[in-house]
Design an enzyme around this catalytic site. Structure first.
Site, mmCIF file in Angstrom:
data_model
loop_
_atom_site.group_PDB
_atom_site.id
_atom_site.type_symbol
_atom_site.label_atom_id
_atom_site.label_comp_id
_atom_site.label_asym_id
_atom_site.label_seq_id
_atom_site.Cartn_x
_atom_site.Cartn_y
_atom_site.Cartn_z
ATOM 1 N N GLU A 295 1.158 -1.556 -0.039
ATOM 2 C CA GLU A 295 0.043 0.609 -0.260
ATOM 3 C C GLU A 295 1.016 0.817 0.248
ATOM 4 O OE1 GLU A 295 -2.072 1.861 -0.827
ATOM 5 O OE2 GLU A 295 -3.732 2.605 0.438
ATOM 6 N N GLN A 296 -0.064 2.267 -0.115
ATOM 7 C CA GLN A 296 1.043 3.831 -0.599
ATOM 8 C C GLN A 296 0.665 4.998 0.433
ATOM 9 O OE1 GLN A 296 -0.203 4.646 -4.207
ATOM 10 N NE2 GLN A 296 1.724 3.455 -5.544
ATOM 11 N N TYR A 494 -5.768 3.404 -0.388
ATOM 12 C CA TYR A 494 -6.320 2.673 -0.961
ATOM 13 C C TYR A 494 -5.979 2.257 -2.143
ATOM 14 C CZ TYR A 494 -10.004 4.963 1.633
ATOM 15 O OH TYR A 494 -10.579 6.205 2.972
ATOM 16 N N HIS A 495 -4.825 1.960 -2.492
ATOM 17 C CA HIS A 495 -4.483 1.125 -2.817
ATOM 18 C C HIS A 495 -3.181 -0.467 -3.229
ATOM 19 C CE1 HIS A 495 -4.128 4.755 -5.603
ATOM 20 N NE2 HIS A 495 -4.644 4.694 -4.926
ATOM 21 N N TYR A 496 -4.483 -0.898 -1.939
ATOM 22 C CA TYR A 496 -4.071 -2.583 -2.028
ATOM 23 C C TYR A 496 -4.048 -3.464 -2.918
ATOM 24 C CZ TYR A 496 -7.781 -0.269 1.514
ATOM 25 O OH TYR A 496 -8.598 1.071 2.062
#
Length: 566
Positions: A295-296, A494-496
């Site tokens: 994640e970021q 929300y970049h899983y």
């Protein structure tokens, strides 16, 4: 010709693409199982993507409490946004069209994901896209006629001019980060049509609802994949309180998402041996399922006041709703308030045009809705809300989110029991690699530098006069203070991805091969963001569409190849 049945688990970004494409063959029966339901029409408003995040249309998972960071969050936990609905996470994402850097995909191939280099995936990106902005299309990096409508939103707050001029003042150009170079700023395009959300429901599911060989079953909660002699032959699922089994004559395709795909594999005997044995689950394949979670990480700690129009509760009035409903225009078409995105380089980055920081300028903050939704979605504790946001609910505020595009920290997803109704255990392990924190601090410096430009001063932009609780003893905006900000108020963007890692068969860190087939198990594939070996320099919705299109071609090839030999 033999009649084949495909099992599809999950109607999210990739899953819907696959169901659409493979059901084109009338000889194949496709059963699409979705745990969620149809979303209400309110999900169509791009400005409020998170309004469904605390409802039954989100899985409502939380991360495990952090032992080292996140002091500003309730119980030191993240609330996770992952769609539980027909259309998956596209019913509550930010509709942003950001593909990533071509070097990301070349790097996938370099590390064993053969066939996933840029030259191979670019045609699938073009196949997905129906870009409606001519001045963008003509640069040669975009597609026309695909299922996913892409447009620049019809409305931008006037302060967007300030964001773009500020970028120029600090030495960055305005361009198209989906083309080359990527190291530019721009008002983003979005997956919208006539001002409204355009997700997988509109793009891939609705157009094929009439196909007689496609069954779509909602409220269907899958318990496990049925496997015999290392061959997946169906699934067990729950619907309206009863258990059913469905059998696949060809294969089972899992597109349940970054958290549920690994959970489902483990419940079915595919995962780390020690985990499965702990819960008396018979081991089918000992694979590192759930590892490699990426994640970021961003932060909620940098916010600004402004003397300009923002998307505050007072500003968004009834006439704007009427304008949206009648014309598909106006402020409600803004992409969650994100009106400028840029990619920049930290002082640690030596990769030409492979930026290591992304910047989002958002014309609102967690104070803008007066604490009704946003504070709960990001899980602020009471002290942070009372100190940092509640005092500013009556003024116009904006935010700058920055984050490392290619973090080195890795978390994990695992199961807490053999009960399919138990949520998975999720630990992002943000900043477990200290390099990520260095990049995070450099990103925050970019936010502050842009906010102090002449362009932003013309819009009355100023840092809100409050320190993050727990960081008061540091001088504001020093490296030490910014480090404290990043670790006290981390935010999942929300970049899983990454929990069913794709790569070569002989790589012990991988779960699926480049054909997305689960290693050591026949008749089973995974196709969603969980297969990404590395997070991309961008956002994940459009790359996941690409995964779905490429996976569909692989599946169709195998089906047609099988037909010719039977």
């Amino acid at each position: 010709m033999k009649l084949l049945i495909q099992e599809k688990i999950g109607s999210g970004t990739a899953g819907s693409v696959i169901a659409n494409r493979i059901s084109k063959l009338p000889s194949i029966k496709v059963l699409l199982l979705e745990a969620g339901e149809m979303v209400p029409i309110t999900s169509q408003v791009p400005l409020f993507p998170l309004n469904l995040a605390l409802t039954k249309y989100n899985w409502n998972f939380t991360s495990v409490p952090s032992k080292t960071i996140a002091q500003g969050l309730k119980n030191r936990q993240h609330v996770i946004v992952a769609g539980k609905a027909l259309g998956g996470s596209t019913v509550l994402n930010y509709n942003l069209f950001v593909r990533g850097n071509k070097r990301d995909y070349d790097n996938w191939a370099k590390h064993g994901a053969t066939g996933w280099n840029w030259d191979n995936v670019f045609p699938y990106f073009l196949k997905v896209e129906d870009n409606r902005d001519y001045h963008v299309i003509r640069n040669g990096y975009h597609g026309v006629g695909g299922n996913v409508v892409v447009k620049i939103p019809p409305f931008h707050a006037p302060i967007t001019e300030g964001y773009l001029k500020a970028a120029k003042e600090i030495g960055y150009g305005i361009g198209d980060f989906n083309a080359e170079p990527q190291t530019v700023f721009q008002p983003p395009q979005g997956t919208i049509n006539k001002g409204a959300r355009w997700g997988t429901l509109q793009a891939y599911i609705n157009p094929v609802r009439g196909r007689r060989n496609l069954w779509i079953l909602t409220s269907a909660f899958v318990h496990k994949i049925l496997i015999h002699n290392k061959h997946a032959y169906g699934v067990k699922f729950e619907h309206n309180g009863k258990l059913y089994e469905a059998y696949a004559k060809h294969e089972v395709i899992v597109s349940a998402g970054v958290f549920n795909s690994p959970k489902l594999l483990m419940l079915s005997g595919i995962g780390p041996k020690h985990t499965l044995e702990k819960f008396d689950i018979p081991v089918v394949a000992d694979l590192p399922v759930g590892r490699n979670l990426q994640e970021q990480p961003s932060t909620l700690g940098i916010n600004f006041g402004a003397k300009a129009f923002t998307y505050s509760a007072e500003r968004v009035t009834v006439p704007y709703y009427n304008e949206f409903l009648v014309n598909g225009t106006g402020p409600l078409t803004a992409l969650g308030g994100i009106e400028t995105i840029g990619f920049v380089n930290s002082k640690y980055n030596d990769k030409p045009d492979w930026p290591d920081i992304e910047i989002l300028w958002i014309t609102l903050s967690d104070a803008s809705d007066k604490g009704t939704v946003l504070r709960h979605v990001v899980n602020l504790n009471e002290e942070v809300w009372k100190t940092m946001f509640e005092p500013f609910t009556s003024i116009d505020t904006i935010s700058c989110f920055s984050y490392p595009t290619r973090p080195k920290s890795r978390g994990f997803v695992t199961i807490k029991s053999s009960d399919p109704h138990d949520d998975p255990l999720i630990d992002f392990k943000f900043y477990s690699n200290p390099y990520d924190l260095k990049i995070a601090v450099e990103g925050l410096k970019y936010c502050l530098k842009m906010a102090s430009t002449e362009a932003m001063r013309k819009f009355g932009v100023y840092p809100l006069p409050v320190s993050v609780p727990g960081c008061e003893h540091y001088k504001r905006f020093t490296d030490e203070y910014l480090t404290c900000v990043a670790t006290t108020l981390p935010f999942t963007i929300y970049h899983y991805c990454g929990t069913c890692k794709m790569g070569s068969d002989d790589d012990p860190t991988t779960v699926v091969d480049p054909m997305l087939k689960v290693k050591g198990v026949k008749g089973l594939r995974v196709a969603d963001a969980s297969i990404m070996p590395f997070v991309v320099t961008g956002h994940l919705n459009i790359p996941t569409y690409m995964i779905g299109e490429k996976a569909a071609d692989m599946i169709l090839y195998d089906l047609l190849h099988k037909d010719t030999h039977e």
